[in-house]
Design an enzyme around this catalytic site. Sequence first.
Site, PDB file in Angstrom:
ATOM      1  N   LYS A  25       0.870  -1.174   0.000  1.00 25.35           N
ATOM      2  CA  LYS A  25       0.000   0.000   0.000  1.00 25.35           C
ATOM      3  C   LYS A  25       0.909   1.226   0.000  1.00 25.35           C
ATOM      4  O   LYS A  25       1.163   1.846   1.033  1.00 25.35           O
ATOM      5  CB  LYS A  25      -0.915  -0.040   1.233  1.00 25.35           C
ATOM      6  N   GLU A  66      -9.308  -5.804  -9.083  1.00 26.43           N
ATOM      7  CA  GLU A  66     -10.003  -5.117  -7.985  1.00 26.43           C
ATOM      8  C   GLU A  66     -10.474  -3.768  -8.491  1.00 26.43           C
ATOM      9  O   GLU A  66     -10.349  -3.473  -9.679  1.00 26.43           O
ATOM     10  CB  GLU A  66      -9.060  -4.952  -6.785  1.00 26.43           C
TER      11      GLU A  66
HETATM   12  N1  PXG Z   1      -7.929  -2.224  -2.999  1.00 25.16           N
HETATM   13  C1  PXG Z   1      -7.247  -1.078  -3.043  1.00 25.16           C
HETATM   14  C2  PXG Z   1      -6.446  -0.748  -4.235  1.00 25.16           C
HETATM   15  C3  PXG Z   1      -7.283  -0.208  -1.942  1.00 25.16           C
HETATM   16  O1  PXG Z   1      -6.598   0.937  -1.968  1.00 25.16           O
HETATM   17  C4  PXG Z   1      -8.777  -1.751  -0.825  1.00 25.16           C
HETATM   18  C5  PXG Z   1      -8.673  -2.574  -1.931  1.00 25.16           C
HETATM   19  C6  PXG Z   1      -9.573  -2.197   0.347  1.00 25.16           C
HETATM   20  O2  PXG Z   1      -8.730  -2.542   1.426  1.00 25.16           O
HETATM   21  P1  PXG Z   1      -9.205  -2.388   2.932  1.00 25.16           P
HETATM   22  O3  PXG Z   1      -8.079  -2.931   3.705  1.00 25.16           O
HETATM   23  O4  PXG Z   1      -9.455  -0.921   3.190  1.00 25.16           O
HETATM   24  O5  PXG Z   1     -10.434  -3.183   3.075  1.00 25.16           O
HETATM   25  C7  PXG Z   1      -8.055  -0.547  -0.818  1.00 25.16           C
HETATM   26  C8  PXG Z   1      -8.129   0.364   0.361  1.00 25.16           C
HETATM   27  C9  PXG Z   1      -9.783   6.233  -0.440  1.00 25.16           C
HETATM   28  C10 PXG Z   1      -9.271   5.073   0.328  1.00 25.16           C
HETATM   29  O6  PXG Z   1      -9.564   7.375   0.014  1.00 25.16           O
HETATM   30  C11 PXG Z   1      -9.009   3.868  -0.267  1.00 25.16           C
HETATM   31  C12 PXG Z   1      -8.534   2.809   0.501  1.00 25.16           C
HETATM   32  C13 PXG Z   1      -8.319   2.946   1.815  1.00 25.16           C
HETATM   33  C14 PXG Z   1      -8.584   4.160   2.380  1.00 25.16           C
HETATM   34  C15 PXG Z   1      -9.053   5.237   1.649  1.00 25.16           C
HETATM   35  O7  PXG Z   1     -10.411   6.016  -1.488  1.00 25.16           O
HETATM   36  N2  PXG Z   1      -8.260   1.677  -0.135  1.00 25.16           N
END
Ligand code: PXG
Length: 289
Positions: free
Chosen positions: A150, A183
């Site tokens: 990440k 995804e």
């Molecule tokens: N795929 C991607 C590429 C992400 O960035 C998720 C899946 C979901 O992961 P979690 O662990 O959150 O269930 C993410 C998470 C935003 C934002 O501002 C995006 C994420 C996290 C926080 C904020 O759009 N992505």
Amino acid sequence: MKIYINGKFYDKQDAKISVFDHGLLYGDGVFEGIRSYNRLVFKLKEHVDRLFESAHSIMLKIPLTKEQVIKAVISSLKENGLSDAYIRLVVTRGEGDLGLDPRKCVGGATVVIIADKIALYPERFYKNGLEIVTVPTVRNLPEALNPQIKSLNYLNNILAKIEATAAGCEEAIMLDSLGYVAECTGDNIFIVKSSHLYTPPQCMGTLRGITRDSVLELAKVNKVPVHEHVLTRHEVYISDECFLTGTAAEIIPVVKVDGRMIGSGKPGKITLNLMKKFKELTKKEGTRY
Ligand code: PXG
């Protein structure tokens, strides 16, 4: 608002880091997005573990232990008096020079914690479901920049988001380089077919989402068979139900993909049940502060 930078709290207008920070110059760093519900931080340990894994992979030394990061997150929430919050935890390579060599960042990493509120998608999307599209930008290759990291370099996802909004949609399906479903830009994707739940495996250019893992657990407990399985767009089109998961979005139903109606065109029964169970879980599980 009080923002944590390297162990100190600053007012928003004073919360600044150097323009020579490699997080800005190169997107060199890692982050997490975390939520708290009614003074319970959801899956805090899992988020901190993933932060340290991302950092380890890019050889970035976080100048705190996991326990210290957890304490810093909790103190940010307390400092801001927030009971329901969105926490952005950011670790950059730190201040260097104009070359990309991380060894130049001699002062070490910069740790930033912003605790704020974040709006979900508008309520109507949770009630009626989202329309999404597949976009041309392919998800980063795991052998190039692994989506499991990440990192602060989110241009791959931002390009896909721009393509989605240009098509009038809020989210995008990103495919991997072989053309399989990876995804969405900030969410994992699930489908339901004949009462079984499917989501792409994490090796397919997919972040191992913490919401994704929680949903897989909830489904198992509720006797819904789950499969981490390669998916094509065709399988998404002919699914009975589709939904997305992420810390920001939580669980959001999808009712149209690339112009194809999914199931009856309304959020499905299994989706709605998982949304309910997830809400219950966030109310009772987490790190209390
Ligand atoms: N795929 C991607 C590429 C992400 O960035 C998720 C899946 C979901 O992961 P979690 O662990 O959150 O269930 C993410 C998470 C935003 C934002 O501002 C995006 C994420 C996290 C926080 C904020 O759009 N992505």
